[in-house]
Design an enzyme around this catalytic site. Structure first.
Site, mmCIF file in Angstrom:
data_model
loop_
_atom_site.group_PDB
_atom_site.id
_atom_site.type_symbol
_atom_site.label_atom_id
_atom_site.label_comp_id
_atom_site.label_asym_id
_atom_site.label_seq_id
_atom_site.Cartn_x
_atom_site.Cartn_y
_atom_site.Cartn_z
ATOM 1 N N GLU A 89 84.111 75.164 71.887
ATOM 2 C CA GLU A 89 83.198 76.283 71.614
ATOM 3 C C GLU A 89 83.586 76.987 70.312
ATOM 4 O O GLU A 89 82.715 77.406 69.540
ATOM 5 C CB GLU A 89 83.227 77.299 72.764
ATOM 6 C CG GLU A 89 82.762 76.740 74.105
ATOM 7 C CD GLU A 89 83.891 76.105 74.920
ATOM 8 O OE1 GLU A 89 84.871 75.573 74.333
ATOM 9 O OE2 GLU A 89 83.791 76.124 76.154
ATOM 10 N N CYS A 132 86.639 79.095 78.388
ATOM 11 C CA CYS A 132 87.872 79.679 78.935
ATOM 12 C C CYS A 132 87.913 81.195 78.747
ATOM 13 O O CYS A 132 87.135 81.780 77.990
ATOM 14 C CB CYS A 132 89.088 79.029 78.290
ATOM 15 S SG CYS A 132 89.248 79.370 76.540
ATOM 16 N N CYS A 140 87.446 81.286 74.553
ATOM 17 C CA CYS A 140 86.076 80.955 74.137
ATOM 18 C C CYS A 140 85.077 81.980 74.646
ATOM 19 O O CYS A 140 84.106 82.300 73.953
ATOM 20 C CB CYS A 140 85.695 79.564 74.628
ATOM 21 S SG CYS A 140 86.725 78.304 73.873
ATOM 22 N N GLY A 167 104.387 45.019 86.821
ATOM 23 C CA GLY A 167 104.356 43.821 87.653
ATOM 24 C C GLY A 167 103.996 44.115 89.098
ATOM 25 O O GLY A 167 103.718 45.255 89.490
ATOM 26 N N LEU A 183 106.038 47.062 91.327
ATOM 27 C CA LEU A 183 105.691 48.471 91.099
ATOM 28 C C LEU A 183 104.207 48.718 91.389
ATOM 29 O O LEU A 183 103.846 49.762 91.935
ATOM 30 C CB LEU A 183 106.072 48.879 89.667
ATOM 31 C CG LEU A 183 105.852 50.344 89.287
ATOM 32 C CD1 LEU A 183 106.497 51.300 90.282
ATOM 33 C CD2 LEU A 183 106.381 50.617 87.875
HETATM 34 C C1 AOF Z 1 87.381 75.579 76.727
HETATM 35 N N1 AOF Z 1 87.017 74.732 75.737
HETATM 36 O O1 AOF Z 1 87.331 72.876 74.537
HETATM 37 C C2 AOF Z 1 88.778 73.253 76.330
HETATM 38 C C3 AOF Z 1 89.111 74.139 77.393
HETATM 39 O O2 AOF Z 1 96.389 75.780 76.392
HETATM 40 P P1 AOF Z 1 95.070 76.416 76.022
HETATM 41 O O3 AOF Z 1 95.185 77.877 75.716
HETATM 42 O O4 AOF Z 1 94.341 75.634 74.971
HETATM 43 O O5 AOF Z 1 94.160 76.366 77.339
HETATM 44 C C4 AOF Z 1 94.079 75.196 78.060
HETATM 45 C C5 AOF Z 1 92.988 75.304 79.106
HETATM 46 O O6 AOF Z 1 91.726 75.570 78.498
HETATM 47 C C6 AOF Z 1 92.806 73.997 79.838
HETATM 48 O O7 AOF Z 1 93.697 73.875 80.921
HETATM 49 C C7 AOF Z 1 91.371 74.094 80.302
HETATM 50 O O8 AOF Z 1 91.292 74.895 81.458
HETATM 51 C C8 AOF Z 1 90.709 74.826 79.155
HETATM 52 N N2 AOF Z 1 90.148 73.852 78.215
HETATM 53 N N3 AOF Z 1 88.379 75.244 77.568
HETATM 54 O O9 AOF Z 1 86.825 76.672 76.836
HETATM 55 C C9 AOF Z 1 87.671 73.593 75.498
HETATM 56 N N4 AOF Z 1 89.480 72.135 76.097
HETATM 57 ZN ZN ZN Z 2 88.213 77.797 75.305
#
Ligand code: AOF
Ligand code: ZN
Length: 367
Positions: A55, A78, A89, A299, A302
């Site tokens: 985003e 997020c 975001c 293999g 495992l």
């Molecule tokens: C989003 N947009 O493109 C992604 C998200 O370690 P950080 O701060 O980058 O946060 C990781 C978390 O953010 C990850 O575990 C997942 O919940 C979210 N990923 N979120 O808004 C994104 N890649």
């Molecule tokens: Zn984000």
């Protein structure tokens, strides 16, 4: 709630997300499209190592002001959380004064878990969740497995003759499948966060476990399961670092020698009954390290132990048009079954020809 245009824009976001598939780890590879007055004004996908998020990239790429626009995201945007590695975001979207957010999927990650959507709604933005959710679940299944099951998604890759044999009794195995199938395996490796093998395969084949045949600018972590720390110094898996040795043995001298070469060594508890590394605990440890997707190339022993431990999600089998005979080595060493009802059952999700071989992808069904 969703129009055909919404579907088209989300489909575009899924395609964009694919551009981050091999590089976004440990984060999920997300795609984002921003639309205003029926036209795409910005788009992005999760960048190398997981930051910036999709985003953030899409907002930064907008050709006109995103005020009043619609944001399509393949995952819930997020929100701030204690371990956050950058701007949230939902805050960036709020600040951009967009009118509507359409997301495909709720993010189950503890630090988000609905709070991103709530934050947007509280800011007066229309939030529509669940557009093409099944596509998002499939695309992000590895990340979702790590977050909800606390272990990585595990795919076993096997290559065998029509009669399920991987090598002659004398160990000869190069090559059973053709060049195209082997190249396809490199493509799989490029998508994996890590490629795992066992000490038995290392002794027999001395694999490098790197991505070579396809273009890839991130090498997956190489993981060697070596309960007794038997790995020899000349092993090709140790060349160039980027290798994690998982062991059950405490041998500080050997550990330090490996560490001096940039190899990480992790001790995992043994399974009481068998005195070997506890495979469930090992997978939990690998999940806690942020590995979403582990591809296993090893293999029969495992392979069998991982299946028996219930930590395999999928099997990708390359079947070559040849027959090696009964005396040759098989794919899965498992205890003898007395009842057919106890068999490991699979659901085939894809079959196709790769060069002269057949590739068969199947989900492992739970008992
Ligand atoms: C989003 N947009 O493109 C992604 C998200 O370690 P950080 O701060 O980058 O946060 C990781 C978390 O953010 C990850 O575990 C997942 O919940 C979210 N990923 N979120 O808004 C994104 N890649
Ligand atoms: Zn984000």
């Amino acid at each position: 709630m969703f129009t055909a245009f919404d579907h088209a824009m989300m489909a575009r976001a899924f395609r964009l997300a694919e551009l981050g598939r091999c590089i976004a780890t440990p984060n999920p590879f997300v795609g984002c499209v921003i639309v205003k007055h029926g036209r795409v004004i910005g788009e992005g996908f999760t960048q190398r190592g997981g930051r910036p998020h999709a985003e953030a990239v899409a907002l930064a790429s907008c050709t006109v002001s995103p005020e009043g626009a619609t944001v399509y995201s393949t995952l819930e945007p997020c929100c701030p959380h204690p371990k956050s590695r950058g701007p949230a975001c939902s805050d960036l979207i709020k600040a951009a004064k967009v009118a509507r957010v359409v997301s495909a999927l709720h993010d189950p990650f503890d630090g988000v878990d609905g709070a991103g959507h709530t934050r947007l709604r509280e800011a007066g933005i229309v939030v529509d969740i669940g557009l093409m959710e099944s596509v998002a679940r499939q695309q992000l299944r590895a990340f979702l497995t790590r977050v909800t099951r606390r272990r990585p998604w595990v795919t076993l890759k096997v290559a065998a003759s029509l009669d399920g044999k991987t090598a002659l009794a004398n160990g000869q195995s190069r090559w059973i499948t053709g060049a195209e199938a082997r190249r396809d395996v490199h493509r799989m490796r490029a998508e994996a966060c890590a490629v795992l093998t066992g000490i038995g395969t290392l002794m027999a084949d001395d694999p490098q476990l790197t991505v070579r045949d396809v273009s890839c600018d991130r090498q997956p972590l190489r993981i060697l399961l070596d309960s007794r720390l038997d790995v020899v110094d000349t092993a090709r898996i140790l060349v160039g670092g980027n290798t994690l040795v998982v062991t059950a043995t405490q041998n500080d001298v050997r550990e330090n020698q490996l560490k001096a070469r940039g190899i990480e060594v992790v001790r995992v508890p043994v399974e009481e009954r068998k005195g070997k590394v506890d495979l469930v605990k090992m997978m939990e440890m690998l999940g806690a390290r942020g590995l979403n997707y582990i591809m296993v190339e090893t293999g029969a022993k495992l392979n069998g132990s991982l299946l028996a431990a219930g930590v395999v999600d999928e099997i990708v089998a390359y079947i070559a048009p040849s027959i090696l005979g009964d005396a040759s080595r098989g794919l899965f060493a498992l205890p003898e079954l007395m009842e057919l009802s106890k068999r490991t059952r699979l659901k085939v999700t894809d079959t196709r020809n790769i060069g002269d071989d057949l590739r068969f992808t199947a989900a492992v069904l739970e008992d």
